[in-house]
Design an enzyme around this catalytic site. Structure first.
Site, PDB file in Angstrom:
ATOM      1  N   TRP A  40       0.837  -1.201   0.000  1.00 46.42           N
ATOM      2  CA  TRP A  40       0.000   0.000   0.000  1.00 46.42           C
ATOM      3  C   TRP A  40       0.870   1.248   0.000  1.00 46.42           C
ATOM      4  O   TRP A  40       1.154   1.835   1.032  1.00 46.42           O
ATOM      5  CB  TRP A  40      -0.908   0.006   1.218  1.00 46.42           C
ATOM      6  CG  TRP A  40      -2.225  -0.637   0.983  1.00 46.42           C
ATOM      7  CD1 TRP A  40      -2.631  -1.849   1.434  1.00 46.42           C
ATOM      8  CD2 TRP A  40      -3.331  -0.116   0.237  1.00 46.42           C
ATOM      9  NE1 TRP A  40      -3.912  -2.114   1.018  1.00 46.42           N
ATOM     10  CE2 TRP A  40      -4.362  -1.069   0.290  1.00 46.42           C
ATOM     11  CE3 TRP A  40      -3.545   1.069  -0.475  1.00 46.42           C
ATOM     12  CZ2 TRP A  40      -5.594  -0.881  -0.338  1.00 46.42           C
ATOM     13  CZ3 TRP A  40      -4.760   1.260  -1.095  1.00 46.42           C
ATOM     14  CH2 TRP A  40      -5.767   0.291  -1.028  1.00 46.42           C
ATOM     15  N   GLU A 137     -11.678  -2.308   4.792  1.00 50.11           N
ATOM     16  CA  GLU A 137     -13.031  -1.932   4.373  1.00 50.11           C
ATOM     17  C   GLU A 137     -13.292  -2.294   2.919  1.00 50.11           C
ATOM     18  O   GLU A 137     -14.441  -2.527   2.533  1.00 50.11           O
ATOM     19  CB  GLU A 137     -13.284  -0.430   4.608  1.00 50.11           C
ATOM     20  CG  GLU A 137     -12.637   0.527   3.632  1.00 50.11           C
ATOM     21  CD  GLU A 137     -11.193   0.853   3.957  1.00 50.11           C
ATOM     22  OE1 GLU A 137     -10.570   1.624   3.212  1.00 50.11           O
ATOM     23  OE2 GLU A 137     -10.676   0.324   4.967  1.00 50.11           O
ATOM     24  N   HIS A 158      -3.753   2.853  11.677  1.00 48.10           N
ATOM     25  CA  HIS A 158      -4.416   3.973  12.344  1.00 48.10           C
ATOM     26  C   HIS A 158      -4.071   4.026  13.833  1.00 48.10           C
ATOM     27  O   HIS A 158      -2.978   4.410  14.192  1.00 48.10           O
ATOM     28  CB  HIS A 158      -5.922   3.911  12.083  1.00 48.10           C
ATOM     29  CG  HIS A 158      -6.263   4.212  10.663  1.00 48.10           C
ATOM     30  ND1 HIS A 158      -6.677   3.248   9.773  1.00 48.10           N
ATOM     31  CD2 HIS A 158      -6.221   5.371   9.962  1.00 48.10           C
ATOM     32  CE1 HIS A 158      -6.877   3.800   8.590  1.00 48.10           C
ATOM     33  NE2 HIS A 158      -6.613   5.081   8.682  1.00 48.10           N
ATOM     34  N   ASP A 167     -10.775   6.610   8.016  1.00 47.76           N
ATOM     35  CA  ASP A 167     -10.984   6.527   6.571  1.00 47.76           C
ATOM     36  C   ASP A 167     -11.882   5.354   6.162  1.00 47.76           C
ATOM     37  O   ASP A 167     -11.778   4.835   5.068  1.00 47.76           O
ATOM     38  CB  ASP A 167      -9.654   6.463   5.823  1.00 47.76           C
ATOM     39  CG  ASP A 167      -8.861   5.198   6.106  1.00 47.76           C
ATOM     40  OD1 ASP A 167      -9.325   4.399   6.938  1.00 47.76           O
ATOM     41  OD2 ASP A 167      -7.795   5.010   5.489  1.00 47.76           O
ATOM     42  N   GLU A 257      -9.333  12.516  11.353  1.00 51.15           N
ATOM     43  CA  GLU A 257      -8.052  11.884  11.030  1.00 51.15           C
ATOM     44  C   GLU A 257      -7.080  12.900  10.446  1.00 51.15           C
ATOM     45  O   GLU A 257      -5.910  12.958  10.826  1.00 51.15           O
ATOM     46  CB  GLU A 257      -8.275  10.739  10.049  1.00 51.15           C
ATOM     47  CG  GLU A 257      -7.009  10.013   9.654  1.00 51.15           C
ATOM     48  CD  GLU A 257      -7.255   8.904   8.650  1.00 51.15           C
ATOM     49  OE1 GLU A 257      -6.274   8.253   8.255  1.00 51.15           O
ATOM     50  OE2 GLU A 257      -8.422   8.692   8.259  1.00 51.15           O
TER      51      GLU A 257
END
Length: 285
Positions: A40, A137, A158, A167, A257
């Site tokens: 990522w 997600e 996170h 997010d 965030e």
């Protein structure tokens, strides 16, 4: 963001996403980095937003299978070519409003990634082929979520690393497993093993790794026997409540965030290093 697209237009467009289209109209989407598990970085993240916009605009497909490559569904979060994390993200190296605008761009991509996945108007089968430690997600928005028996879910990027889980993690986990379990998972950095994810209701089936994709194709071929409009309208029916949930809380979470980004470890300096590695396994499955 979806617009009318066709398979030939996006088939070879993206470095990190491989596609096949079967005679039955089943689109097979496989995430990877150089043929291995997806890493990522920012490009993979932003391109996935565009990928799902292209898929959502393709009215000739009937079912989507979404999966990863290799041992993991995804690998580590953003890394440099030498394998180390950057000292600071690019938006923190930019002075004044330039950094703010770059950070806003990343939040824009994050917001549109969610809604582009939900704009896919055909049934989506997610085959989580191994550990998923970031952006869970995405597969969890599938209508049928399959997991290999060695898979686990964790939100490593996170709260465990000093960020607000805004997010989409705060929406999807509470939506699927309930508020108490969802916030426990996000606050503790718990690794949710495949079997426990099945018990919690986050996945539909757990299979041996070598049987995972065969089962995904078996389900996809059965679904594809239905008329195209039945498939599309059923997907729309099933995503409606999830769209409402994200519409209500995604922007709120992204705002919090983003505001707290400068405290992000290891970049912001407001958090001491953890006493365990990101991929340590303190939780039993």
């Amino acid at each position: 963001m979806a617009k009318r697209t066709r398979f030939a237009e996006y088939e070879n467009r993206y470095a990190n996403y491989r596609f096949e289209l079967s005679e039955e109209g089943i689109l097979f989407m496989q995430c990877h980095t150089n043929g291995k598990s997806l890493v990522w970085d920012w490009k993979a993240h932003d391109d996935m937003t565009d990928v799902f916009a292209d898929i959502a605009g393709d009215r000739e497909i009937k079912v989507l299978i979404h999966t990863g490559t290799g041992e993991n569904y995804n690998a580590d979060w953003g890394r440099l070519p030498d394998g180390n994390p950057p000292e600071r993200p690019v938006y923190q190296l930019m002075p004044d409003e330039r950094g703010l605008n770059k950070l806003d761009e990343k939040a824009w991509y994050s917001r549109n990634l969610i809604f582009n996945v939900l704009d896919v108007d055909v049934p989506m089968i997610s085959a989580v082929n191994g550990p998923c430690n970031i952006h869970s997600e995405v597969p969890l928005m599938g209508d049928i979520v399959l997991a290999s028996d060695d898979a686990w879910f964790q939100d490593v990027s996170h709260f465990p690393r000093g960020q607000v889980p805004g997010d989409g993690q705060h929406v999807i986990w509470n939506f699927l497993v309930g508020h108490n379990r969802g916030r426990y998972l996000l606050l503790t950095g718990k690794k949710l093993g495949a079997q426990e994810a099945l018990e919690w209701g986050a996945v539909a089936e757990v299979l041996p790794k070598e049987q995972l994709l065969d089962r995904a194709w078996e389900l996809a071929r059965e679904l594809a026997k239905r008329p195209p409009l039945v498939l599309r309208y059923t997907r729309q029916l099933f995503t409606q409540e999830l769209k409402r949930a994200f519409l209500n809380e995604l922007g709120h979470g992204l705002a919090r965030e983003t505001y707290a980004q400068r405290a992000f470890f290891p970049f912001g300096g407001d958090m001491e290093p953890l006493d365990r590695a990101w991929d340590d396994r303190p939780w039993s499955d």
